[in-house]
Design a protein around this motif. Sequence first.
Motif: not given
Length: 498
Positions: A259-287
């Motif tokens: 939870v801390e990492q989600l709340a402090t920008h250290t979870a590793g996800f890319a900046k832009p959001d946008g979930l598209d389950p039909a096309n298996d698209a969403g923010p990448a886990l970069l770090f």
Amino acid sequence: MFGRQTIASVRGCTAPASFTILLVLALTACGGGSSGGEPGRPPAPQDPPPAPPPAARAPEVDAGADRRLEWPENTAELSGSVTHQNPEALTYSWRVTAGPPGVQFATPDRVDTIVTFPREGTYTIALTASDGSLSGEDTLQVQVDPALYPTETWTSATPAEMNMDATLLDQARDYAVNTNAAGGSGMIVRRGRLVYAWGDIATRYEMKSTTKSIGSIALALAFDDGVLRLEDLAQARLPRLGVPPSTNQATGWLERITVEQLATHTAGFAKPDGLDPANDAGPALLFEPGTTWSYSDAGLNWLADLLTVTFNEDLQTVLDGRVFATLGITRDDLRWRDNSFREPTLEGIARRELASGMEASIDAMARIGYLFLRKGRWAGEQLIREASIELLRTPRPSVADTRIADPVNFPDATGNHAVLWWTNSNGALADVPSDAYWAWGLGDSLIVVIPSLDLVVARATTQEAVSGPNRSGWTNGWNGDYAWLAPFLTPIAQSVSE
């Protein structure tokens, strides 16, 4: 003088007889005479008897005049005075004889001291002085009034009444309004009083990333309820975390995100959001989680999903019912727009985006800032635990050693970003107190809290004013560089003289 006389006979006796009479004479000197001294000389004067010792007196004590404070002002200098014939022999003692517990004296054994009160209330304080045998005492009363809170409107005061320089406030306003023709509205509150305002403080503006800090209230409430901790693994609460895309599962990192990492920008996800389950698209886990500070809207929206399933309730409803209604904030003052990047519901519950999406008036922003300034307390009611407020505004030690993915746009982020709030804890703004912290979004929407100055500042503008070519409020493209804030916050901080 002695004398002897013999009488030969006594008339009327039948036989002659003789008597011897011994006379004793005493001579006493009177008037101008003397008794053995020099004739005519007066007697030698005699020394008067010593005066009796003075009667012992108790010290006369004056504890000083009664005082009146307004919370959060909670300290007072006490200066008593004592009259006594032997002041060097005196000892002193300050104590509370009536009032809430927890009062502290800096030097309780001195006639001058500083007293600190734990809360609002009426206190009776006694000063005692003793010479070892006798003592004297006097009392004073200190009234600590509750902090002033707004009702439907704010109580107003002039800058001069609040010990603020109006010229410097003009300077801050001019920067806010005129830089890149940003325009907008704002207000400045000190000691619970509206001191300065410009524009229309009732107009709602898009908050953009200031939504993150306002939404932190939901996180604080989860802490208060004991249903969530920063160290909790996020996927244990939200099994769908990070998917889509399915490629994030291959990293092996999702189950390690806290939870801390989600709340402090250290979870590793890319900046832009946008979930598209039909096309298996969403923010990448970069770090790898916990290694890199990378500003991420996607991470904050995953946090919103986690909070939604934790409360099993629409976050707007949670905030309205538990906080905003008490603050006097309605949905005419603050509301969440429909989602832009995620489906409108999650497990049948209305879904909100925490990265952005709120609209709020300047007045509502200031009320939220004032709740934080008062450490979660509002007009006698503790809406958020003080410890939770402190947690949100304090940079996390675990973040300090992470690397910054974009140090050009987010310099010092690992030292000055806390839990969904920005701070000046590392003194990056040299002329602003280090305890200052703020919400900050695109277009430079701001909720600024400066506890040491008892200040709240709210400012925002229309997105039309920031969406023109090469313009974004004060900056040409929002970033976390404090240099853009200095011309606004510095004169406000320096306007305070006391």
